[in-house]
Design an enzyme around this catalytic site. Structure first.
Site, PDB file in Angstrom:
ATOM      1  N   GLN A  19      81.953 122.517   7.950  1.00 14.55           N
ATOM      2  CA  GLN A  19      83.059 123.477   7.911  1.00 14.55           C
ATOM      3  C   GLN A  19      84.238 123.025   8.773  1.00 14.55           C
ATOM      4  OE1 GLN A  19      81.809 127.454   8.847  1.00 14.55           O
ATOM      5  NE2 GLN A  19      83.854 128.320   8.715  1.00 14.55           N
ATOM      6  N   TYR A  41      84.877 138.734   7.240  1.00 14.98           N
ATOM      7  CA  TYR A  41      84.969 138.265   8.640  1.00 14.98           C
ATOM      8  C   TYR A  41      85.380 139.467   9.475  1.00 14.98           C
ATOM      9  CZ  TYR A  41      86.391 134.667  12.157  1.00 14.98           C
ATOM     10  OH  TYR A  41      86.526 133.847  13.260  1.00 14.98           O
ATOM     11  N   TYR A  58      87.653 122.906   6.483  1.00 17.27           N
ATOM     12  CA  TYR A  58      88.151 124.262   6.252  1.00 17.27           C
ATOM     13  C   TYR A  58      89.672 124.403   6.264  1.00 17.27           C
ATOM     14  CZ  TYR A  58      89.410 125.504  11.090  1.00 17.27           C
ATOM     15  OH  TYR A  58      90.002 125.590  12.319  1.00 17.27           O
ATOM     16  N   GLU A  95      74.026 133.465   9.919  1.00 10.99           N
ATOM     17  CA  GLU A  95      74.979 134.545  10.136  1.00 10.99           C
ATOM     18  C   GLU A  95      74.291 135.862   9.802  1.00 10.99           C
ATOM     19  OE1 GLU A  95      79.328 132.437   9.599  1.00 10.99           O
ATOM     20  OE2 GLU A  95      78.603 133.727   7.980  1.00 10.99           O
ATOM     21  N   ASP A 116      82.459 136.859   0.926  1.00  6.81           N
ATOM     22  CA  ASP A 116      82.054 137.039   2.318  1.00  6.81           C
ATOM     23  C   ASP A 116      83.276 137.344   3.168  1.00  6.81           C
ATOM     24  OD1 ASP A 116      79.964 137.092   4.212  1.00  6.81           O
ATOM     25  OD2 ASP A 116      80.590 135.161   4.992  1.00  6.81           O
ATOM     26  N   ASP A 147      74.196 134.399   5.679  1.00  7.02           N
ATOM     27  CA  ASP A 147      75.071 133.416   5.039  1.00  7.02           C
ATOM     28  C   ASP A 147      74.985 132.127   5.853  1.00  7.02           C
ATOM     29  OD1 ASP A 147      76.840 132.657   3.023  1.00  7.02           O
ATOM     30  OD2 ASP A 147      78.575 133.037   4.271  1.00  7.02           O
ATOM     31  N   GLU A 163      74.305 139.391   8.742  1.00  7.42           N
ATOM     32  CA  GLU A 163      75.251 140.217   7.992  1.00  7.42           C
ATOM     33  C   GLU A 163      74.545 141.330   7.235  1.00  7.42           C
ATOM     34  OE1 GLU A 163      78.252 138.297   5.692  1.00  7.42           O
ATOM     35  OE2 GLU A 163      78.055 136.366   6.737  1.00  7.42           O
ATOM     36  N   ARG A 221      78.169 124.200  10.238  1.00  7.35           N
ATOM     37  CA  ARG A 221      79.363 124.308  11.087  1.00  7.35           C
ATOM     38  C   ARG A 221      80.143 122.992  11.170  1.00  7.35           C
ATOM     39  NH1 ARG A 221      80.042 129.725  11.201  1.00  7.35           N
ATOM     40  NH2 ARG A 221      78.278 130.804  12.151  1.00  7.35           N
ATOM     41  N   LYS A 244      79.442 126.581   3.163  1.00  5.59           N
ATOM     42  CA  LYS A 244      78.838 127.884   2.897  1.00  5.59           C
ATOM     43  C   LYS A 244      78.096 127.926   1.568  1.00  5.59           C
ATOM     44  CE  LYS A 244      80.703 130.245   6.393  1.00  5.59           C
ATOM     45  NZ  LYS A 244      80.035 131.213   7.255  1.00  5.59           N
ATOM     46  N   THR A 257      72.646 131.514   0.498  1.00  3.28           N
ATOM     47  CA  THR A 257      72.821 132.814   1.132  1.00  3.28           C
ATOM     48  C   THR A 257      71.568 133.618   0.840  1.00  3.28           C
ATOM     49  OG1 THR A 257      75.229 132.769   0.847  1.00  3.28           O
ATOM     50  CG2 THR A 257      74.214 134.917   1.210  1.00  3.28           C
ATOM     51  N   THR A 261      79.687 138.030   9.854  1.00  3.39           N
ATOM     52  CA  THR A 261      78.754 138.025  10.978  1.00  3.39           C
ATOM     53  C   THR A 261      78.945 139.255  11.851  1.00  3.39           C
ATOM     54  OG1 THR A 261      78.798 135.622  10.988  1.00  3.39           O
ATOM     55  CG2 THR A 261      77.922 136.700  12.947  1.00  3.39           C
ATOM     56  N   HIS A 296      82.824 138.919  16.889  1.00  2.84           N
ATOM     57  CA  HIS A 296      82.534 137.599  16.331  1.00  2.84           C
ATOM     58  C   HIS A 296      83.821 136.802  16.118  1.00  2.84           C
ATOM     59  CE1 HIS A 296      80.747 134.463  13.895  1.00  2.84           C
ATOM     60  NE2 HIS A 296      81.611 134.723  12.919  1.00  2.84           N
ATOM     61  N   ARG A 356      90.561 127.984  19.514  1.00  2.00           N
ATOM     62  CA  ARG A 356      91.996 128.160  19.785  1.00  2.00           C
ATOM     63  C   ARG A 356      92.295 128.735  21.160  1.00  2.00           C
ATOM     64  NH1 ARG A 356      91.009 129.757  14.640  1.00  2.00           N
ATOM     65  NH2 ARG A 356      90.822 131.947  15.248  1.00  2.00           N
ATOM     66  N   GLU A 368      78.167 131.262  18.401  1.00  4.69           N
ATOM     67  CA  GLU A 368      78.611 132.096  19.528  1.00  4.69           C
ATOM     68  C   GLU A 368      77.630 132.039  20.685  1.00  4.69           C
ATOM     69  OE1 GLU A 368      80.096 136.219  18.281  1.00  4.69           O
ATOM     70  OE2 GLU A 368      78.965 135.509  16.540  1.00  4.69           O
TER      71      GLU A 368
END
Length: 403
Positions: A233, A123, A237, A192, A121, A226, A194, A230, A246, A250, A337, A128, A137, A351
């Protein structure tokens, strides 16, 4: 003067909003009551039995359509793909009247169309990646330094890829508590939106492929959800990335829309921020003008376009082999995503709800993340002149956790 739209003797295939016109001819695996899974092609509201067609000498695929998966046919390569597509187009045309073995879709159960050999998968949507980066961040450090230079990805679990309609249980996992981890059901379950690329060629260990070679290796595409835990994760992560968050499942659509069917809709993607290294540069635009969206409990939540993506599937595949990593027929590459610039175009609740801070309305209820009993559906199509190339349904319902 515009050329007339190609039509089929299968009447339902000629409706302008039908997902499966003669211009599409996606591949899948189906069964009827009491029967074994077999390969088929969708046309209107019918399925062409490919094994029966080959047995009658109408098409030639070296007996591969008798398999319960499409991997053997896909492994024959592009000349075989093109020949079968051309023969089916001729056999299904409006002025043809062959005794084709057709099965009503209403009588069919769909199965996973391929044996998924590996799942990776990515990104690859800048919108996104930026939106999620802002949540964790801030806007000044939203995108990692390498993001505009290479497709970021992780190796997922092929064993938990399931076909549309398969229910999934809410996962259990370690969650961050006030003084350390706690064990419990995921509280922030997400989707997600995709697109998944099906790899149709083999490479050897130590071999790299160019973007053009990678493009030629892609058999087709499926819708892909997917599912993401959250909160699991967020705790697990760093420093190695997603793992159990994850692995719960899927979901992919049962019909593989071929790259040949999407060729008329080829287009450029998002504006490039930094020049790419030569091994990732494309000879021609690598994305498609595809409308993509998702629903919750039947309500449309967001809609965007695949052309917002920063990296194409061919670029992702070329990057995947840059270390000499071998690829196999049946490998599945998730796009990551797909989100547009506005909240109405976001491909994940993370999001859309700004990390759970802004609930959204679903009917008379509110949601920040997915609750037990919720059904998520993905949809996608490309619009041609008088027809559309669709993917069919890609749905999944969340069941309570097995505590």
């Amino acid at each position: 003067m515009a050329e007339p739209v190609l039509r089929s003797f299968v009447a339902a295939a000629n409706a302008p909003d039908c997902d499966f016109p003669i211009q599409n001819l996606p591949y899948g695996v189906y069964s009827r009551a009491g029967g074994a899974p077999t390969c088929g092609v969708a046309i209107g509201d019918m399925i062409v039995d490919l094994a029966a067609c080959e047995a009658r000498g109408l098409i030639e695929a070296q007996g591969t359509f008798s398999s319960p998966r499409l991997n053997d046919f896909i492994a024959l390569g592009r000349p075989a793909w093109d020949k079968v597509r051309a023969d089916l187009t001729r056999l299904l045309a409006e002025d043809a009247n062959p005794d084709l073995p057709l099965v009503p879709m209403a009588e069919a159960t769909m199965h996973l169309p391929i044996e998924v050999t590996e799942f990776t998968d990515f990104y690859a949507s800048k919108n996104h990646a930026f939106n999620v980066g802002v949540l964790f961040r801030g806007p000044d450090n939203a995108l990692p330094a390498q993001w505009t230079h290479m497709p970021i990805g992780y190796n997922g679990r092929a064993s938990s890829v399931v076909v549309s309609g398969t229910p999934l249980h809410r996962p259990m996992g370690q969650l961050k508590g006030e003084s350390g981890p706690v064990w419990g059901p995921c509280r922030r379950l997400d989707l997600e939106l995709e697109l998944g690329a099906i790899v149709g060629g083999e490479t050897e260990l130590g071999t790299r492929v160019s973007v053009a070679e990678a493009e030629a290796m892609i058999f087709g595409y499926v819708l892909l959800n997917d599912w993401s835990a959250r909160d699991v994760q967020a705790w697990e992560y760093q420093p190695l990335g997603p793992f159990q968050a994850k692995a719960l499942g899927t979901t992919i659509s049962p019909w593989i829309v071929t790259s040949a069917a999407l060729e008329p809709f080829r287009c450029a993607g998002a504006e490039r921020v930094d020049p790419l290294l030569p091994y990732l540069q494309e000879e021609r635009p690598g994305l498609y003008d595809l409308t993509l969206g998702w629903t919750m409990n039947g309500q449309t939540m967001a809609e965007t376009n695949y052309n917002v993506m920063y990296y194409s599937s061919a670029q992702q595949l070329a990057h995947h082999t840059s270390s000499g990593c071998p690829m196999r027929v049946g490998d599945l590459l998730g796009s990551g995503t797909i989100s547009g610039p506005s909240v109405e175009e976001t491909g994940a609740l993370l999001e859309m709800t700004k990390g759970g801070k802004s609930p959204v309305k679903v009917g008379e209820a509110e949601r920040t993340f997915i609750e037990d009993g919720d059904e998520i559906g993905l949809y996608g199509f490309a619009k041609g002149a008088g027809y559309r190339i669709g993917f069919g349904p890609c749905t999944g319902t969340i069941l309570p956790a097995k505590e």
